[in-house]
Design an enzyme around this catalytic site. Structure first.
Site, PDB file in Angstrom:
ATOM      1  N   SER A  11     -23.835  33.045 -11.439  1.00 16.77           N
ATOM      2  CA  SER A  11     -23.836  32.220 -10.161  1.00 16.77           C
ATOM      3  C   SER A  11     -22.243  31.392 -10.151  1.00 16.77           C
ATOM      4  O   SER A  11     -21.715  31.530  -9.120  1.00 16.77           O
ATOM      5  CB  SER A  11     -25.010  31.110 -10.159  1.00 16.77           C
ATOM      6  OG  SER A  11     -25.939  31.776  -9.743  1.00 16.77           O
ATOM      7  N   GLU A  41     -19.505  33.038 -10.871  1.00  5.45           N
ATOM      8  CA  GLU A  41     -18.785  34.111 -10.462  1.00  5.45           C
ATOM      9  C   GLU A  41     -18.713  34.338  -8.720  1.00  5.45           C
ATOM     10  O   GLU A  41     -17.928  35.227  -8.405  1.00  5.45           O
ATOM     11  CB  GLU A  41     -18.740  35.375 -11.132  1.00  5.45           C
ATOM     12  CG  GLU A  41     -18.225  35.034 -12.704  1.00  5.45           C
ATOM     13  CD  GLU A  41     -19.200  34.405 -13.546  1.00  5.45           C
ATOM     14  OE1 GLU A  41     -18.769  34.078 -14.489  1.00  5.45           O
ATOM     15  OE2 GLU A  41     -20.466  34.434 -13.280  1.00  5.45           O
ATOM     16  N   VAL A  66     -30.182  29.523 -10.446  1.00  2.00           N
ATOM     17  CA  VAL A  66     -29.839  28.643 -11.601  1.00  2.00           C
ATOM     18  C   VAL A  66     -31.005  27.935 -11.777  1.00  2.00           C
ATOM     19  O   VAL A  66     -31.634  26.889 -10.923  1.00  2.00           O
ATOM     20  CB  VAL A  66     -28.667  27.602 -11.362  1.00  2.00           C
ATOM     21  CG1 VAL A  66     -28.341  27.100 -12.702  1.00  2.00           C
ATOM     22  CG2 VAL A  66     -27.234  28.331 -10.818  1.00  2.00           C
ATOM     23  N   HIS A  68     -25.849  22.147 -18.443  1.00  2.13           N
ATOM     24  CA  HIS A  68     -25.238  23.001 -17.952  1.00  2.13           C
ATOM     25  C   HIS A  68     -25.596  23.601 -16.604  1.00  2.13           C
ATOM     26  O   HIS A  68     -24.818  23.667 -15.847  1.00  2.13           O
ATOM     27  CB  HIS A  68     -25.524  24.584 -18.857  1.00  2.13           C
ATOM     28  CG  HIS A  68     -24.994  25.639 -18.437  1.00  2.13           C
ATOM     29  ND1 HIS A  68     -25.324  26.741 -17.881  1.00  2.13           N
ATOM     30  CD2 HIS A  68     -23.477  25.874 -18.778  1.00  2.13           C
ATOM     31  CE1 HIS A  68     -24.699  27.565 -17.687  1.00  2.13           C
ATOM     32  NE2 HIS A  68     -23.541  27.234 -18.065  1.00  2.13           N
ATOM     33  N   PHE A 102     -24.574  29.758   1.452  1.00  2.00           N
ATOM     34  CA  PHE A 102     -24.927  29.181   0.127  1.00  2.00           C
ATOM     35  C   PHE A 102     -26.614  29.651   0.084  1.00  2.00           C
ATOM     36  O   PHE A 102     -27.469  29.323   0.685  1.00  2.00           O
ATOM     37  CB  PHE A 102     -24.935  27.598   0.223  1.00  2.00           C
ATOM     38  CG  PHE A 102     -24.967  27.261  -1.388  1.00  2.00           C
ATOM     39  CD1 PHE A 102     -24.504  27.331  -2.264  1.00  2.00           C
ATOM     40  CD2 PHE A 102     -26.623  26.669  -1.764  1.00  2.00           C
ATOM     41  CE1 PHE A 102     -24.752  26.816  -3.559  1.00  2.00           C
ATOM     42  CE2 PHE A 102     -26.955  26.123  -2.848  1.00  2.00           C
ATOM     43  CZ  PHE A 102     -26.099  26.182  -3.716  1.00  2.00           C
ATOM     44  N   ARG A 143     -39.739  31.223  -4.106  1.00  4.46           N
ATOM     45  CA  ARG A 143     -38.664  31.374  -3.168  1.00  4.46           C
ATOM     46  C   ARG A 143     -37.881  32.523  -3.213  1.00  4.46           C
ATOM     47  O   ARG A 143     -36.827  32.445  -2.312  1.00  4.46           O
ATOM     48  CB  ARG A 143     -37.746  30.174  -3.414  1.00  4.46           C
ATOM     49  CG  ARG A 143     -38.009  28.714  -3.044  1.00  4.46           C
ATOM     50  CD  ARG A 143     -37.901  27.349  -3.918  1.00  4.46           C
ATOM     51  NE  ARG A 143     -38.230  26.482  -3.503  1.00  4.46           N
ATOM     52  CZ  ARG A 143     -39.610  25.759  -4.141  1.00  4.46           C
ATOM     53  NH1 ARG A 143     -40.172  26.644  -4.996  1.00  4.46           N
ATOM     54  NH2 ARG A 143     -39.932  24.665  -3.754  1.00  4.46           N
TER      55      ARG A 143
END
Length: 164
Positions: free
Chosen positions: A65, A67, A90, A97, A122, A136
């Site tokens: 993510s 990148e 994520v 982190h 996004f 999701r």
């Protein structure tokens, strides 16, 4: 509205413009591929449903993510797209982190929107656990990839409309 209160793939309340003629990129993170592959499939299928030509959908993969931001920037600089969808996942772990990655990706994608005056969407899931991500990414809450594709079409159409 929280996604646990609605289906991300329900667009009945929103008019999605025809995507014919749009050129849209999709940047997909390889980390959590079970989730990101489902998001990518949802985005692709939604773009096709709204008449974006297959040859005008460019999909590129990046390691994770973080990148997504550079991947999206490179796509825009080399291909002059109408919109770019950034898809990642994520999942909260035991360390901070998660917070750093989420903040970095959110700011990076926001900055791309401003810098290029073009829609960078996004489509990154930020969940507490794997089940929330699955819910999701084609599960009981729909597919965030579908929602991201619809947003890309709507924003690219808005940009085009206002340029006239």
């Amino acid at each position: 509205m929280a996604s646990n209160l609605k289906n991300l793939s329900d667009f009945n309340h929103t008019e999605i413009p025809d995507g014919k003629g749009l050129k849209i990129g999709i940047v997909v993170a390889d980390f959590n591929t079970k989730i990101t592959d489902a998001l990518s499939e949802g985005a692709y299928n939604t773009l096709r449903k709204y008449h974006v030509n297959e040859e005008n959908i460019i999909i590129k993969r990046v390691p994770g993510s973080i990148e997504l931001t550079l991947g999206a920037q490179l796509l825009q600089e080399h291909l002059e797209l109408d919109a770019i969808i950034c898809l990642g996942c994520v999942i909260q772990g035991e360390t901070k982190h998660f917070d750093y990655v989420c903040d970095s990706v959110t700011q990076g994608i926001t900055n791309l929107n401003i810098r290029y005056q073009r829609p960078f969407i996004f489509g990154v899931l930020t969940t507490d656990n794997l089940q929330q991500a699955l819910d999701r990414a084609g599960g009981k809450h729909g597919n965030k990839g579908n929602e991201a594709a619809a947003a890309a079409i709507r924003m690219a159409s808005l940009r085009s409309e206002l340029k006239k």
